[in-house]
Design a protein around this motif. Sequence first.
Motif, PDB file in Angstrom:
ATOM      1  N   LEU A  60       0.843  -1.198   0.000  1.00 29.44           N
ATOM      2  CA  LEU A  60       0.000   0.000   0.000  1.00 29.44           C
ATOM      3  C   LEU A  60       0.874   1.242   0.000  1.00 29.44           C
ATOM      4  O   LEU A  60       0.727   2.132   0.811  1.00 29.44           O
ATOM      5  N   ARG A  88      -5.436  -8.143  -2.612  1.00 24.35           N
ATOM      6  CA  ARG A  88      -6.564  -7.556  -1.899  1.00 24.35           C
ATOM      7  C   ARG A  88      -7.229  -8.595  -0.999  1.00 24.35           C
ATOM      8  O   ARG A  88      -7.700  -8.276   0.088  1.00 24.35           O
ATOM      9  N   ARG A  91      -5.222  -8.777   2.227  1.00 22.72           N
ATOM     10  CA  ARG A  91      -5.338  -7.625   3.132  1.00 22.72           C
ATOM     11  C   ARG A  91      -6.607  -7.714   3.975  1.00 22.72           C
ATOM     12  O   ARG A  91      -7.685  -7.952   3.458  1.00 22.72           O
ATOM     13  N   GLY A  92      -6.442  -7.509   5.258  1.00 18.97           N
ATOM     14  CA  GLY A  92      -7.595  -7.515   6.154  1.00 18.97           C
ATOM     15  C   GLY A  92      -8.111  -8.904   6.427  1.00 18.97           C
ATOM     16  O   GLY A  92      -8.997  -9.094   7.246  1.00 18.97           O
ATOM     17  N   PHE A  99      -3.299   1.182  13.055  1.00 11.69           N
ATOM     18  CA  PHE A  99      -2.469   2.361  12.822  1.00 11.69           C
ATOM     19  C   PHE A  99      -2.344   3.231  14.059  1.00 11.69           C
ATOM     20  O   PHE A  99      -2.961   2.999  15.088  1.00 11.69           O
ATOM     21  N   CYS A 105      -8.498   7.065  11.534  1.00  7.47           N
ATOM     22  CA  CYS A 105      -8.469   5.878  10.692  1.00  7.47           C
ATOM     23  C   CYS A 105      -9.850   5.299  10.447  1.00  7.47           C
ATOM     24  O   CYS A 105     -10.017   4.389   9.655  1.00  7.47           O
ATOM     25  N   ILE A 122     -16.467  -8.740   2.959  1.00  4.88           N
ATOM     26  CA  ILE A 122     -15.510  -8.906   1.871  1.00  4.88           C
ATOM     27  C   ILE A 122     -14.862 -10.277   1.911  1.00  4.88           C
ATOM     28  O   ILE A 122     -14.788 -10.980   0.914  1.00  4.88           O
ATOM     29  N   HIS A 123     -14.389 -10.659   3.100  1.00  3.79           N
ATOM     30  CA  HIS A 123     -13.550 -11.847   3.153  1.00  3.79           C
ATOM     31  C   HIS A 123     -14.295 -13.108   3.539  1.00  3.79           C
ATOM     32  O   HIS A 123     -13.854 -14.201   3.250  1.00  3.79           O
TER      33      HIS A 123
ATOM     34  N   ARG C 255      -6.758   4.772   3.778  1.00  7.62           N
ATOM     35  CA  ARG C 255      -5.720   3.751   3.932  1.00  7.62           C
ATOM     36  C   ARG C 255      -6.280   2.554   4.698  1.00  7.62           C
ATOM     37  O   ARG C 255      -6.039   1.407   4.329  1.00  7.62           O
ATOM     38  N   THR C 256      -7.061   2.854   5.757  1.00  6.69           N
ATOM     39  CA  THR C 256      -7.663   1.761   6.518  1.00  6.69           C
ATOM     40  C   THR C 256      -8.519   0.882   5.614  1.00  6.69           C
ATOM     41  O   THR C 256      -8.435  -0.345   5.662  1.00  6.69           O
ATOM     42  N   ARG C 258      -8.284   0.402   2.458  1.00  5.97           N
ATOM     43  CA  ARG C 258      -7.437  -0.411   1.576  1.00  5.97           C
ATOM     44  C   ARG C 258      -6.830  -1.572   2.357  1.00  5.97           C
ATOM     45  O   ARG C 258      -6.794  -2.705   1.885  1.00  5.97           O
ATOM     46  N   ALA C 259      -6.366  -1.270   3.566  1.00  7.75           N
ATOM     47  CA  ALA C 259      -5.724  -2.295   4.379  1.00  7.75           C
ATOM     48  C   ALA C 259      -6.714  -3.384   4.764  1.00  7.75           C
ATOM     49  O   ALA C 259      -6.334  -4.501   5.101  1.00  7.75           O
ATOM     50  N   LYS C 260      -7.987  -3.035   4.722  1.00  9.38           N
ATOM     51  CA  LYS C 260      -9.034  -3.979   5.079  1.00  9.38           C
ATOM     52  C   LYS C 260      -9.326  -4.918   3.924  1.00  9.38           C
ATOM     53  O   LYS C 260     -10.045  -5.893   4.057  1.00  9.38           O
ATOM     54  N   GLY C 261      -8.782  -4.579   2.736  1.00  8.72           N
ATOM     55  CA  GLY C 261      -9.019  -5.424   1.578  1.00  8.72           C
ATOM     56  C   GLY C 261     -10.209  -4.990   0.749  1.00  8.72           C
ATOM     57  O   GLY C 261     -10.718  -5.761  -0.051  1.00  8.72           O
ATOM     58  N   VAL C 262     -10.651  -3.750   0.941  1.00  9.14           N
ATOM     59  CA  VAL C 262     -11.755  -3.242   0.129  1.00  9.14           C
ATOM     60  C   VAL C 262     -11.260  -3.024  -1.297  1.00  9.14           C
ATOM     61  O   VAL C 262     -10.130  -2.595  -1.503  1.00  9.14           O
ATOM     62  N   LYS C 263     -12.110  -3.371  -2.276  1.00 10.12           N
ATOM     63  CA  LYS C 263     -11.724  -3.172  -3.677  1.00 10.12           C
ATOM     64  C   LYS C 263     -11.459  -1.701  -3.941  1.00 10.12           C
ATOM     65  O   LYS C 263     -12.167  -0.837  -3.432  1.00 10.12           O
ATOM     66  N   VAL C 266     -14.386   0.375  -4.759  1.00 17.53           N
ATOM     67  CA  VAL C 266     -15.254   0.656  -3.612  1.00 17.53           C
ATOM     68  C   VAL C 266     -14.597   1.679  -2.683  1.00 17.53           C
ATOM     69  O   VAL C 266     -15.270   2.532  -2.117  1.00 17.53           O
TER      70      VAL C 266
END
Lengths: 322, 323, 355
Positions: A60, A88, A91-92, A99, A105, A122-123, C255-256, C258-263, C266
């Motif tokens: 990132l 992707r 991630r998460g 952070f 955040c 998502i996951h 950034r959060t 993205r770090a969460k894996g959101v497309k 989105v």
Amino acid sequence: MAQSDVLLKLKGVKTYFFTDEGTVHAVDGLDFQVRRGETLGIVGESGCGKSVTSMSILRLLGKTGKVIEGEIMFDGENLLDLSEEEMRKIRGNRISMIFQQPTTCLNPVFRIGEQIIEALQIHQGLSGEEANKRTIELLTLVGLPDPVRRMRSFPHEISGGQAQRVMIAMALACNPELLIADEPTTALDVTIQAQILDLMRELREKVNTAIILITHDLGVVAEMAENVMVMYAGKAVEYAPVHALFEAPKHPYTQGLIASTPVLGNVRDELETIPGQVPSLLNPPAGCRFASRCAHKMDQCTQEEPPLIKLEGDRLVRCWLY
Amino acid sequence: MAVSTTQVEAHEPKKEEYERPWLEVLKRFTRHRFAVGSVVVLSLMILAVTFGPLFMPFGETDSAVTKKDQPPGTEYTLPKDLYYNSIGGEVRTPKGTTLTFWLGSDNIGRDLLTRLLYAGRVSLYIAVAVTLLSELIGIIVGVMSGYFGGLVDAFAMRFVDFLNTLPLLPILLIISTILEPTINLLILILVFFSWTGGARLMRGQILSLREQEYVSASRALGASNLRIMFRHLVPNALAPNIVNASLALSGVMITEAALSFLGFGVKLPAASWGNMLKGVNTTILEKYTWQAFFPGLAIFICSLCFNFIGDGLRDALDPRAKR
Amino acid sequence: MTVYLIRRLFQAILVLILSSAVIYSLFALAPGGPLEELTQVTDPKNRPSPEDIQRQIKLLGADKPWFLWYPTWLAGDTWMDKIGFEEYQGERKGILRWDWGTSWKFQRNKPVLEIIGDKLPDTLWLMISSTIISLVLGIPLGVFSAVRQYSFFDYVLTTFSFIGLSLPAFWFGLLIIAVSLWFKRNGWFYFPAGDILALRNYEVPILGTVVAGSLLDRVMHLVMPVTVLSMLNLANWSRFMRASMLEVLSQDYVRTARAKGVKERVVIYKHAFRNALIPLITIIVFAIPGVFGGALFTETVFNYKALGFTFISALNLKDYPLAMAFLLISSILLVFATLLADVLYTIVDPRIRLD
């Protein structure tokens, strides 16, 4: 130890930022590994490349940054080879992150519950009642009082400490194998810091996640980590188990860091400081990067970069003294 | 963001940067190519409107009755001697000399280029005067308001709020109808409605600077309020106002042009770029397009230059704000 | 919430009273009185009759002692006996009760509110279509440009918005009329310039005969003025949206996400966009008073005889009651828009506290 034990392994990672001023060598050849369930502390001054390291792992870095060399092996796969879509999904899910500034955040226009549910959706494809239930579970796990009501709160309605709990809940939502905590307590009040650290320790026992704990606070590392990597100007300068490091720091920079940290109940007249400034990462000097500030500087130091030298007891140090 | 922290913290400022911040600002400004180009273009235009008329054979209102609506490049042989009053005295162009309407002539046979140069004086003068005066008032009100706070602040800011709830253009038009202002009165009217932006900016800056240590230090040393405000605070808070002023120049120029175009700004026989467009109709647009084209082009170029320079100044004075 | 709204409403009313007082003073205290100066005009057509002047004086309350002027104008004089001024009792109802006076020149003896009502729909056509076009194009352009910051597209858009901001709208209008006239002369497709609807049917290549007064005729006449208005708004709004989006994209919560894996899609259209839209409220809401102010030049340039054109005519004819009504309505709309923006913010942005 067995190969499958290693969860994350970085080999010769170089991350550069290409800016108008020139190329910033933010991380310049980094090797380290994290075993399953291990807590690794990464310590160093601001701007030494700690955060860039974590953003490199998650890929990132933004538009200007790029990992130009090396590999980041996660559970046997090189993360740098994955497509954006594959990354992707990691991630998460398998690697998540918390952070420094928990309040900024969280997205101000969405309710806390929605933001956690999003990760679950998502996951894990959870939705509706199931996702709600799991979210309440998570919020209870991180010790947020009255989770049912809190789910419907907006981020500005909760305190910094509570926000960090929410961030942790969000990070743990999908039972990640690796949690990267980038200065998780720096922005919080001292009493809250202790609570959050307690929580993280407690959760580590419960969920058995490997943690990379990035901080400039040696106290936090001493409390949490098993192994510590000390970074300076984009490079690892020392790597050691936490007790060994505090008992006998080897690298002059580590010695300086430890000497400049106040220890409770141990009154010293004066805290030591490390003279000088971190060198510019635009044009890093040849030789050892710490040389200009080092009390033990030798001729060799400014000419040739020392390699990581292996010492007894799983320790590595980048210094010509050894 | 990771990039900026790395940069800012790891970047070791060289000694000269501490010593000569203006040099650094200039260096950053010159990196903005459009801004530099604009400075050149604008300087040329200012030179042209200031000194250009001295070299023109025609006076502002000289008209060649037989040469109405001529296209650019038309030649004109003087039927009689032409006198032009310049600073150096009267200049005579003898009869029989062939002159050229480089940009054509207007509906009563005046040289368009000459008119354009005179009009430019008026338009640029109004834009610069209005901007300078409103920034000056804005800065003074903003400093007072931010520094003293309390009632002064409340009163000044409510007044600013109130001015901003008046519909600007309609009210300008009406005041102009009622007062039929001269150029200088027009400037004052425009200033009255345009100092509020500068005041708000300055006040914001002062509020954040007021609590800093060097202010308390100066106060402890017994510096007077006036001294603290104008020697310590204003110089440190000026950057946003400079940027604002250069962007405002473009706004004022367009507003004046628009007012004059509608017949409510600069009144004939004085020319401004806006009022040269007054009375443009379909016949002119169809047959004598140059009469409508050049004055508008002049406004457009100037206001584009002001905007680019403002943008360049923003980059140069506030490196953190990216475009 | 209710307390906040009531307080804001109260403030708005206070501001309205103040600005109406300013507007009133502009007309009442103008040198030589409202229509007085016009009695000197030699051309009898442009001279107000004594009745016109009397009517204007009564509207402004200037037949009474000074302290009753403004109140009369505001609330009329049917209640003068109640406060002990029987001698000033009259029949005016005041602007609060929709008595805004009558035009003396533009459309003689017609109540100004009726004139404005007649002209309003044509201005609304113009403003609504250009606002919609600007929003529909401006928001995506701004977002797209921010997402691809420093790309070629971003570069083009930024330059375009600089040009749009520097372009005097009326001159741009004149230029496209010139182009259209040139097209017409060459027998190519063109858009008619001038007027809202044509008087006679006309021929346009490709489309054939356009029936005067038809919807097509209206659209044909709208194209050019709408282009001019949209050009201006587009430059402004896309720039604003770009800045807002850039600001949001650099925030920690993006950034959060993205770090969460959101497309990424989105991240941009849900997480960032929702936040970036908040400051746009101001701009959209202030398009409402723009209905009155913004069309002034465009309508004049295109001879589009709606509200803006009427206002300019009223000023040129010194038809003060009409001009005053126009100013008053713009100022009410502006205050109303400010209030509406505040209320919308509290609804859209959960961070705003309502105490």
